[in-house]
Design an enzyme around this catalytic site. Structure first.
Site, PDB file in Angstrom:
ATOM      1  N   SER A   1      -3.910 -11.618  12.275  1.00  0.00           N
ATOM      2  CA  SER A   1      -3.272 -10.921  11.155  1.00  0.00           C
ATOM      3  C   SER A   1      -1.763 -10.813  11.383  1.00  0.00           C
ATOM      4  O   SER A   1      -1.094 -11.841  11.464  1.00  0.00           O
ATOM      5  CB  SER A   1      -3.967  -9.559  10.982  1.00  0.00           C
TER       6      SER A   1
ATOM      7  N   ASP B   1     -10.799 -13.023   1.917  1.00  0.00           N
ATOM      8  CA  ASP B   1      -9.856 -12.138   2.604  1.00  0.00           C
ATOM      9  C   ASP B   1      -8.865 -11.571   1.584  1.00  0.00           C
ATOM     10  O   ASP B   1      -8.049 -12.308   1.034  1.00  0.00           O
ATOM     11  CB  ASP B   1      -9.124 -12.945   3.685  1.00  0.00           C
TER      12      ASP B   1
ATOM     13  N   HIS C   1     -11.252 -10.113   5.886  1.00  0.00           N
ATOM     14  CA  HIS C   1     -10.140 -10.110   6.840  1.00  0.00           C
ATOM     15  C   HIS C   1     -10.609  -9.941   8.291  1.00  0.00           C
ATOM     16  O   HIS C   1      -9.821 -10.099   9.214  1.00  0.00           O
ATOM     17  CB  HIS C   1      -9.169  -8.998   6.462  1.00  0.00           C
TER      18      HIS C   1
HETATM   19  C1  MLT Z   1       1.188  -8.519   7.643  1.00  0.00           C
HETATM   20  O1  MLT Z   1       1.779  -7.558   7.229  1.00  0.00           O
HETATM   21  O2  MLT Z   1       1.556  -9.184   8.638  1.00  0.00           O
HETATM   22  C2  MLT Z   1      -0.049  -8.920   6.924  1.00  0.00           C
HETATM   23  O3  MLT Z   1      -0.130  -8.244   5.731  1.00  0.00           O
HETATM   24  C3  MLT Z   1      -1.258  -8.694   7.736  1.00  0.00           C
HETATM   25  C4  MLT Z   1      -1.373  -7.265   8.172  1.00  0.00           C
HETATM   26  O4  MLT Z   1      -1.898  -6.442   7.433  1.00  0.00           O
HETATM   27  O5  MLT Z   1      -0.947  -6.963   9.263  1.00  0.00           O
END
Ligand code: MLT
Length: 202
Positions: A102, A152, A183
């Site tokens: 992520s 996701d 996710h």
């Molecule tokens: C981010 O902010 O890098 C993406 O949205 C994934 C997350 O939720 O961290």
């Protein structure tokens, strides 16, 4: 940067750079490194940004909307940290494979977008395109594995499709594993990442 370094039993292996998701820390992905390559050294880093107390690797303006200025600053900072860590722990700076989830996958992708030699390869679990509209460095010879969920809500399918196209356009070899989930990081995608890693780095 706050981190854990664990020397592996086989110093010819890549150093696995672990990059957690939002709200995680440097302990989260240690079990993944054990699965992917138990003999490799591990460098696991905590993101330097806090969002309501949750560690991240760069600031965002809203979910999925990145603060590009901070992304660039933090990408440089992480790249410099890798230079310094390689000297401190005496590992080969040119033999780092990132494993990110992520937000951690997004900063790993950003390292690839901004530096030709930051990473030798990367396993990106549920990534997004870190930045659009820039020329990427020459990524010939880099290997990237993407694991993504068809449902996701945070990282929509087109993000992985676009990321693959952009990395391939710069010369990287990219494989995507689609999961019928959202996710979450699944054991089956970790096993697929391990099989991919063994085919590229053993
Ligand atoms: C981010 O902010 O890098 C993406 O949205 C994934 C997350 O939720 O961290």
């Amino acid at each position: 940067m706050q981190h854990i370094f664990k020397a592996g039993t086989d110093t010819n292996k890549p150093v696995l750079l672990l990059l957690h998701g939002t709200g995680g820390n440097e302990n989260d992905l240690l079990p993944l490194a054990d699965i992917v390559d138990p003999s490799a050294s591990v460098l696991s880093v905590r993101g330097n940004v806090l969002e309501n107390g949750m560690p991240r690797f760069f600031k965002r303006l809203a979910e999925g909307v990145f603060d590009i200025e901070d992304l660039i600053f933090r990408t440089n900072e992480l790249n410099q940290f890798l230079d310094d860590a390689a000297k401190e722990y005496k590992f080969d700076r040119n033999n780092i494979v990132a494993i990110g989830y992520s937000n951690g996958a997004n900063i790993a992708a950003s390292l690839l977008f901004h530096f030709a030699d930051a990473l030798k390869g990367a396993i990106l679990h549920h990534p997004m395109v870190p930045r659009r509209g820039i020329d990427l460095p020459n990524l010939d010879g880099k290997n990237v594995f993407i694991a993504a969920g068809v449902n996701d809500p945070i990282c929509p399918q087109h993000e992985s499709v676009d990321l693959q196209a952009l990395l391939e356009g710069a010369g990287a070899t990219v494989e995507i594993k689609w999961e019928n989930f959202g996710h979450q990081l699944t054991m089956s995608e970790v096993q697929a990442a391990k099989a991919w890693y063994e085919s590229k780095f053993k």
